[in-house]
Write a protein that holds these residues in place. Structure first.
Motif, PDB file in Angstrom:
ATOM      1  N   ALA A 234       0.491  -1.252  -0.016  1.00 22.47           N
ATOM      2  CA  ALA A 234       0.162  -0.141   0.246  1.00 22.47           C
ATOM      3  C   ALA A 234       1.041   0.995  -0.444  1.00 22.47           C
ATOM      4  O   ALA A 234       0.919   2.194  -0.355  1.00 22.47           O
ATOM      5  CB  ALA A 234      -0.836  -0.288   0.714  1.00 22.47           C
ATOM      6  N   LEU A 235       2.262   1.028   0.487  1.00 25.11           N
ATOM      7  CA  LEU A 235       3.357   2.151   0.692  1.00 25.11           C
ATOM      8  C   LEU A 235       3.733   2.697  -0.838  1.00 25.11           C
ATOM      9  O   LEU A 235       3.399   3.886  -0.598  1.00 25.11           O
ATOM     10  CB  LEU A 235       4.005   2.387   1.621  1.00 25.11           C
ATOM     11  N   ALA A 236       4.067   1.561  -1.362  1.00 22.35           N
ATOM     12  CA  ALA A 236       4.134   2.256  -2.741  1.00 22.35           C
ATOM     13  C   ALA A 236       3.219   2.025  -3.530  1.00 22.35           C
ATOM     14  O   ALA A 236       3.588   3.375  -4.550  1.00 22.35           O
ATOM     15  CB  ALA A 236       5.040   0.402  -3.516  1.00 22.35           C
ATOM     16  N   GLN A 237       2.008   1.449  -3.228  1.00 18.79           N
ATOM     17  CA  GLN A 237       1.082   2.255  -4.337  1.00 18.79           C
ATOM     18  C   GLN A 237       0.882   3.669  -3.928  1.00 18.79           C
ATOM     19  O   GLN A 237       0.388   4.268  -5.203  1.00 18.79           O
ATOM     20  CB  GLN A 237      -0.985   1.489  -3.444  1.00 18.79           C
ATOM     21  N   ALA A 238       1.314   3.675  -2.711  1.00 18.16           N
ATOM     22  CA  ALA A 238       0.594   5.752  -1.988  1.00 18.16           C
ATOM     23  C   ALA A 238       1.451   6.688  -3.058  1.00 18.16           C
ATOM     24  O   ALA A 238       0.884   7.321  -3.524  1.00 18.16           O
ATOM     25  CB  ALA A 238       0.381   5.645  -0.819  1.00 18.16           C
ATOM     26  N   TRP A 239       2.192   6.061  -3.488  1.00 17.13           N
ATOM     27  CA  TRP A 239       3.804   7.408  -4.219  1.00 17.13           C
ATOM     28  C   TRP A 239       3.030   6.804  -5.366  1.00 17.13           C
ATOM     29  O   TRP A 239       3.766   7.654  -6.340  1.00 17.13           O
ATOM     30  CB  TRP A 239       5.193   6.260  -3.928  1.00 17.13           C
ATOM     31  N   ALA A 278      12.522   7.689  -5.393  1.00 16.50           N
ATOM     32  CA  ALA A 278      13.343   6.360  -5.292  1.00 16.50           C
ATOM     33  C   ALA A 278      13.989   6.159  -3.927  1.00 16.50           C
ATOM     34  O   ALA A 278      12.943   5.352  -2.841  1.00 16.50           O
ATOM     35  CB  ALA A 278      13.724   5.590  -6.898  1.00 16.50           C
ATOM     36  N   VAL A 279      14.641   7.361  -3.767  1.00 19.94           N
ATOM     37  CA  VAL A 279      14.841   7.250  -2.316  1.00 19.94           C
ATOM     38  C   VAL A 279      13.990   7.368  -1.245  1.00 19.94           C
ATOM     39  O   VAL A 279      14.719   6.842   0.371  1.00 19.94           O
ATOM     40  CB  VAL A 279      16.542   8.831  -2.273  1.00 19.94           C
ATOM     41  N   ILE A 280      13.849   8.463  -1.353  1.00 22.85           N
ATOM     42  CA  ILE A 280      12.055   9.090  -0.449  1.00 22.85           C
ATOM     43  C   ILE A 280      11.501   7.204   0.363  1.00 22.85           C
ATOM     44  O   ILE A 280      11.090   7.095   0.865  1.00 22.85           O
ATOM     45  CB  ILE A 280      11.692  10.658  -0.198  1.00 22.85           C
ATOM     46  N   GLY A 281      11.456   6.593  -0.626  1.00 23.68           N
ATOM     47  CA  GLY A 281      10.885   5.857  -1.080  1.00 23.68           C
ATOM     48  C   GLY A 281      10.848   4.636  -0.006  1.00 23.68           C
ATOM     49  O   GLY A 281      10.212   3.847   0.811  1.00 23.68           O
ATOM     50  N   LYS A 282      12.148   4.424  -0.651  1.00 26.72           N
ATOM     51  CA  LYS A 282      12.990   3.307  -0.253  1.00 26.72           C
ATOM     52  C   LYS A 282      13.265   3.656   1.217  1.00 26.72           C
ATOM     53  O   LYS A 282      12.890   2.687   2.459  1.00 26.72           O
ATOM     54  CB  LYS A 282      14.204   3.106  -0.547  1.00 26.72           C
ATOM     55  N   ILE A 283      13.366   4.702   2.087  1.00 28.34           N
ATOM     56  CA  ILE A 283      13.486   5.204   3.643  1.00 28.34           C
ATOM     57  C   ILE A 283      11.825   5.086   3.731  1.00 28.34           C
ATOM     58  O   ILE A 283      11.686   4.007   5.547  1.00 28.34           O
ATOM     59  CB  ILE A 283      13.564   6.889   3.648  1.00 28.34           C
ATOM     60  N   THR A 284      10.789   5.060   3.572  1.00 26.48           N
ATOM     61  CA  THR A 284       9.889   5.193   4.075  1.00 26.48           C
ATOM     62  C   THR A 284       9.067   3.681   4.149  1.00 26.48           C
ATOM     63  O   THR A 284       8.742   3.017   5.157  1.00 26.48           O
ATOM     64  CB  THR A 284       7.961   5.518   3.346  1.00 26.48           C
TER      65      THR A 284
END
Length: 300
Positions: A234-239, A278-284
């Motif tokens: 869901a977090l990846a989908q949110a981005w 990419a960086v912020i998505g990986k951090i979250t």
């Protein structure tokens, strides 16, 4: 009653005691008879070494370093023009320029805020409805077909309708992110609860647990790994849905930075926006992974 709530007493206790008391395998006995050393303990296996935090970080940085080197080589060898593929140094210069003007931090903060709000609301709704459908056959028959049909609607198809209803503002963007975060959590939770061990549930009911107490004490702890799998999806989908919202109707944010850079021919800023996503998505995702480890140790 007391044994049911004890997290240290599980259905695998008897199996673990049998495994500990079991004799060595034939292969181990053959090694001992041949004078060979027994198999190494699980804690000293190569997989165990690779799983250590100090080893995972360098291994995880290998591919990004290779990609960065390939990027630099491709740009310096003139395989592509500067407009098509700006070198990494040019992207860093664009980042410094936006930082000096105070714009990059604003883009990042606004996009992150939208994702966090939409993710939390969508995940909560997915958890509630997923639990309802997973535990009730009537709710499954009533809601599952409609939600399954809505899940197939592409993200961009929602944008014109949300703009028509909610206008161009924060409400339409956050609502689109809520939609994106809802479906992965709903799907994983509903399916996982359907496959909870019925013997465990019946034992809990025999001790007087039912309703919300049964859900929070037995059923949800049994599906903690599945719940967090849905949360990470869901977090990846949110981005993904954030970019869809900001590409069409936004004046700030990383999605807006992508579109604005394309319109102005600033490929360096375009690459910068992609790297930041990419960086912020990986951090979250890493932060959610830490929460998953804590939850698995606490409840699973």
């Amino acid at each position: 009653m007391s044994t049911l709530g004890d997290p240290h007493i599980t259905g695998n206790t008897v199996a673990d005691e049998r495994a500990a008391a079991a004799p060595a395998t034939t292969a181990d006995a053959a090694r001992a008879g041949a004078g060979q050393a027994p198999a190494p303990a699980p804690g000293w296996s190569p997989a165990g070494v690779r799983s250590r935090n100090w080893a995972r970080l360098p291994l995880g940085l290998i591919i990004p370093a290779v990609l960065l080197a390939a990027w630099q080589i491709a740009s310096s060898s003139h395989l592509f023009t500067v407009v098509q593929l700006p070198p990494p140094a040019m992207v860093l210069e664009a980042a410094g320029e936006l930082l000096e003007r105070g714009e990059l931090g604003t883009h990042i903060a606004i996009s992150t805020q939208r994702v966090v709000i939409g993710f939390l609301v969508g995940a909560l709704l997915g958890l509630v409805l997923g639990a309802t459908v997973g535990l009730s056959k009537i709710a499954d028959a009533l809601l599952a077909p409609t939600i399954g049909a809505l899940r197939a609607v592409p993200s961009l198809a929602w944008v014109p309708l949300l703009i028509l209803w909610l206008k161009i503002g924060e409400d339409s963007k956050v609502t689109l992110i809520i939609i994106g975060a809802f479906f992965p959590v709903f799907t994983t939770v509903s399916l996982a609860l359907r496959h909870v061990d019925r013997n465990l549930v019946e034992a809990a009911r025999a001790f007087g647990l039912k309703g919300v107490r049964l859900l929070t004490t037995v059923q949800l702890p049994a599906v903690v790994p599945a719940v967090f799998s849905g949360l990470r999806l869901a977090l990846a989908q949110a981005w993904l849905f954030l970019v869809a919202a900001e590409l069409i109707a936004s004046s700030m944010g990383l999605g807006f930075l992508l579109m604005d850079s394309q319109n102005n021919g600033r490929t360096d800023r375009l690459f910068l926006a992609i790297v930041m996503l990419a960086v912020i998505g990986k951090i979250t995702d890493a932060l959610l992974g830490l929460a998953e480890k804590w939850a698995v140790k606490r409840w699973a």
